[in-house]
Design a protein around this motif. Structure first.
Motif, PDB file in Angstrom:
ATOM      1  N   ALA A   1      44.760  -6.758   4.448  1.00  0.00           N
ATOM      2  CA  ALA A   1      46.201  -6.451   4.570  1.00  0.00           C
ATOM      3  C   ALA A   1      46.358  -4.947   4.473  1.00  0.00           C
ATOM      4  CB  ALA A   1      46.992  -7.165   3.488  1.00  0.00           C
ATOM      5  N   ALA A   2      46.673  -4.274   5.637  1.00  0.00           N
ATOM      6  CA  ALA A   2      46.758  -2.809   5.687  1.00  0.00           C
ATOM      7  C   ALA A   2      48.207  -2.377   5.904  1.00  0.00           C
ATOM      8  CB  ALA A   2      45.881  -2.269   6.799  1.00  0.00           C
ATOM      9  N   SER A   3      48.591  -1.380   5.159  1.00  0.00           N
ATOM     10  CA  SER A   3      49.948  -0.838   5.299  1.00  0.00           C
ATOM     11  C   SER A   3      50.084  -0.100   6.639  1.00  0.00           C
ATOM     12  CB  SER A   3      50.244   0.107   4.136  1.00  0.00           C
ATOM     13  OG  SER A   3      51.485   0.719   4.332  1.00  0.00           O
ATOM     14  N   MET A   4      51.270  -0.263   7.287  1.00  0.00           N
ATOM     15  CA  MET A   4      51.548   0.414   8.575  1.00  0.00           C
ATOM     16  C   MET A   4      52.499   1.599   8.406  1.00  0.00           C
ATOM     17  SD  MET A   4      52.001  -2.921  11.063  1.00  0.00           S
ATOM     18  CE  MET A   4      51.883  -1.946  12.545  1.00  0.00           C
TER      19      MET A   4
ATOM     20  N   GLU B   1      46.170 -12.982  12.857  1.00  0.00           N
ATOM     21  CA  GLU B   1      46.877 -11.760  12.442  1.00  0.00           C
ATOM     22  C   GLU B   1      48.365 -12.059  12.330  1.00  0.00           C
ATOM     23  OE1 GLU B   1      47.916  -9.015  15.977  1.00  0.00           O
ATOM     24  OE2 GLU B   1      45.831  -9.690  16.339  1.00  0.00           O
ATOM     25  N   GLU B   2      49.052 -11.250  11.509  1.00  0.00           N
ATOM     26  CA  GLU B   2      50.503 -11.357  11.368  1.00  0.00           C
ATOM     27  C   GLU B   2      51.020 -10.117  10.658  1.00  0.00           C
ATOM     28  OE1 GLU B   2      51.678 -14.640   9.011  1.00  0.00           O
ATOM     29  OE2 GLU B   2      50.610 -13.966   7.213  1.00  0.00           O
TER      30      GLU B   2
ATOM     31  N   LYS C   1      50.030  -5.087   8.164  1.00  0.00           N
ATOM     32  CA  LYS C   1      49.355  -5.878   9.172  1.00  0.00           C
ATOM     33  C   LYS C   1      48.259  -6.682   8.452  1.00  0.00           C
ATOM     34  CE  LYS C   1      48.335  -6.919  13.517  1.00  0.00           C
ATOM     35  NZ  LYS C   1      49.295  -7.502  14.457  1.00  0.00           N
ATOM     36  N   VAL C   2      48.288  -7.988   8.665  1.00  0.00           N
ATOM     37  CA  VAL C   2      47.355  -8.881   7.994  1.00  0.00           C
ATOM     38  C   VAL C   2      46.385  -9.452   9.014  1.00  0.00           C
ATOM     39  CG1 VAL C   2      47.084 -10.978   6.612  1.00  0.00           C
ATOM     40  CG2 VAL C   2      49.003  -9.427   6.185  1.00  0.00           C
ATOM     41  N   VAL C   3      45.085  -9.368   8.712  1.00  0.00           N
ATOM     42  CA  VAL C   3      44.036  -9.899   9.583  1.00  0.00           C
ATOM     43  C   VAL C   3      43.125 -10.780   8.724  1.00  0.00           C
ATOM     44  CG1 VAL C   3      42.083  -9.369  11.056  1.00  0.00           C
ATOM     45  CG2 VAL C   3      44.126  -7.940  11.126  1.00  0.00           C
ATOM     46  N   ALA C   4      42.796 -11.966   9.178  1.00  0.00           N
ATOM     47  CA  ALA C   4      41.872 -12.878   8.466  1.00  0.00           C
ATOM     48  C   ALA C   4      40.797 -13.347   9.431  1.00  0.00           C
ATOM     49  CB  ALA C   4      42.638 -14.064   7.879  1.00  0.00           C
TER      50      ALA C   4
END
Length: 608
Positions: free
Chosen positions: A167-170, A136-137, A148-151
């Protein structure tokens, strides 16, 4: 920069302290709360993304890992696209399905359809394709949106067959945080407002009694000692109010006692027989009592503020000693308004204060004029007595030696020498008798034996006692008694002695003239008896000293006439013992008149 008066008050300080305390507390709470809320929301948001990615990776594994024809793979990709577009999509989030090489197979965002077939080179994707699950980053895209990025890797039969990239907007999370901050700031402002109001009320309850105490203390400082502060409780301010009331009570008592002591001291200073002068540390007069003013023949208030050295006219040595602090004792000669002089002994006493040294001086003035006169009279009296005794003793010794040398055998000289010795012995006896009489009068050992006396009879008897001697000298004697004087009360023997002395003196210095004895009443109703002669009189320079002991106008002639020089002194003491006065008037070559008064009680009378 000087603050306004309100901000220097205790009330303002209390309000500011309360507001600052609440502000700091709310800030600390806010920082912790917001930080905890942010962490919680972010953690939940991330966990939700990870859960979606994990679930999607499981579903995608079935589609990406299965072998088959190209057509079947296409169908599986279409199914995967349906899952991505419908089941797992959320507003503002982009889901990408990647193959093992990192190429995008499907994307949920239609605007990024051109990404399909392109390789995603982000770090989290590379790590996921390497088999790392927790990737994540945070990123900020080209539109300046935080995401927020999750792979997560897609594993099928232990083999990595692709990856899921989300990749979800916060923005909504941060919008929620902003709303929470706004609510929190509003709460802080509301709390600060309420705190300020409560601080004003609380500060007023504390400062109001203090202001009242200040007002009462100011009134006490201005002399209003009957101030009393109401006690509103038993707290510290109430105890302070009790202490203030007790203090004012004790202060009233102390000032009353101090005022009483001051009045006593002022009364003592005013009525002291000695003069008192007080100065400050430089010698400036700050206090002078009436006796000191009288001794110095000046007005005390006019001399306040002057130097004591100039006031007392100290000698040069005295000034130097005073300046050095040795405090001399001076004997000053003060000129009187009548042209005479009085002697004043000045004793200086320094006033010490701890840690300050000498802060002033007290000068005590004693009038020693009479004391010095008495001392001089005593010395003169001793000298006169010695002289009066030495003369007859010398004569007796001389004639006694002459008799021893043979004059006793001489029929002519022996009787004459014996007669001289006898006369000188009688003279010494008279002198000693007069001295003893004076001594008894001085020591009040000769009490008055008052008796009723007929003035006519007494004066006639006095004239009869000296009638033979007066006839021999051709002196005429006259007795005059004023009408209404008959019986009076006094010591007959002592008054007889006074008259004998006066008439004896008149006879000694009168030849062929007259002596008049007169009794009359003064305007004050006091009996006066005078003896007046027409003798040689007394010079004016001798009148002031005529009543002194052993004083003679013509010393040689008086001694030859057998006088001791004590007759008038004895007469004065007897008259003083009766409460009367005696005076002498004389003019050289004309005569002398001696008058004495007796404040006696009359017991009837008749005309003579």
């Amino acid at each position: 920069m000087k603050l306004p008066a309100f901000f220097r008050t205790i009330q303002a300080k209390l309000i500011i302290i309360y507001v600052l305390l609440i502000l700091i507390a709310m800030q600390l709470i806010g920082v912790y709360f917001v930080s905890a809320m942010k962490n919680s929301l972010t953690s939940n948001f991330t966990q939700e993304l990870k859960a979606r990615a994990e679930l999607l990776s499981v579903l995608a594994a079935q589609n990406l890992g299965a072998a088959g024809t190209a057509e079947s793979r296409e169908d599986k990709l279409d199914n995967l696209g349906v899952l991505v577009d419908n089941l797992f999509n959320q507003t503002g989030a982009e889901i990408q399905v990647l193959d093992p090489s990192g190429k995008v197979l499907k994307t949920s965002k239609w605007s990024h359809a051109d990404y399909v077939g392109r390789k995603n080179t982000q770090t989290v994707v590379s790590m996921a394709l390497q088999g790392i699950e927790d990737n994540e980053e945070y990123i900020i895209d080209d539109d300046n949106v935080r995401k927020k990025v999750v792979a997560r890797p897609v594993v099928n039969d232990g083999k990595i067959v692709g990856a899921i990239y989300i990749a979800a907007s916060m923005s909504e999370l941060y919008a929620t945080m902003d709303r929470i901050n706004s609510i929190f700031i509003s709460g802080i402002l509301l709390a600060l407002g309420l705190t300020a109001i409560l601080g004003v009320i609380l500060a007023h309850t504390i400062t109001s009694p203090i202001k009242e105490l200040t007002r009462r203390a100011t009134a006490v400082a201005e002399g209003q000692l009957y101030q009393k502060v109401p006690v509103l409780g038993n707290d510290e301010i109430g105890q302070l109010s009790k202490a203030f009331n007790y203090m004012t009570s004790r202060l009233r008592d102390a000032l009353a006692q101090n005022e009483e002591e001051k009045e006593k001291l002022a009364s003592i200073l005013t009525n002291m027989s000695d003069g008192v002068i007080a100065t400050d540390e430089v010698g400036t007069v700050i206090l002078m009592n009436r006796r000191a003013s009288a001794m110095l023949f000046t007005e005390g208030e006019d001399r306040l503020g002057t130097s004591i050295q100039s006031l007392l006219s100290l000698s040069q040595d005295g000034r130097m000693a005073f300046a050095q602090g040795s405090m001399p004792t001076e004997l000053l000669e003060i000129a009187t308004p009548e042209g005479g002089a009085s002697l004043v002994r000045v004793t200086f006493t320094p006033i010490h204060r701890r840690e300050f040294g000498i802060i002033g001086t007290i000068a005590v003035l004693q009038d020693v004029t009479e004391q010095e006169k008495l001392e001089a009279s005593r010395r003169e009296f001793v000298a006169n007595v010695s002289h009066e005794l030495r003369t007859p003793l010398t004569t007796i010794k001389s004639y006694t030696e002459a008799l021893e040398d043979g004059a006793l055998q001489d029929q002519e000289l022996a009787p004459r020498f014996v007669g001289v010795i006898q006369n000188e012995t009688e003279r010494m006896i008279r002198l000693v008798t007069d001295l003893l009489h004076l001594s008894r009068l001085d020591s009040k050992e000769s009490p008055l034996r008052m008796q009723q006396t007929d003035i006519n009879e007494m004066l006639d008897e006095v004239a009869d006692r000296f009638s033979f001697q007066m006839q021999e000298k051709g002196i005429e004697v006259r007795v005059q008694v004023e009408d209404g004087i008959h019986q009076v009360w006094f010591d007959r023997d002592q008054i007889d002695q006074v008259l004998d002395n006066l008439i004896s003196n008149a006879m000694k210095y009168t030849s062929g003239g007259s002596i008049t004895i007169r009794a009359y009443l003064t305007d004050d109703g006091i009996l006066a008896i005078s003896v007046e002669d027409t003798g040689i009189g007394i010079p004016k320079k001798d009148l002031d000293r005529i009543f002194e002991r052993f004083y003679r106008v013509d010393k040689a002639r008086s001694r030859n006439m057998g006088g001791t020089g004590l007759g008038l002194s004895i007469a004065r003491e007897i008259v003083k013992a009766h409460g009367g006065t005696i005076s002498l008037e004389s003019e050289l070559g004309t005569g002398t008149k001696v008058t004495f008064t007796l404040p006696v009680e009359m017991k009837g009378g008749h005309e003579r």
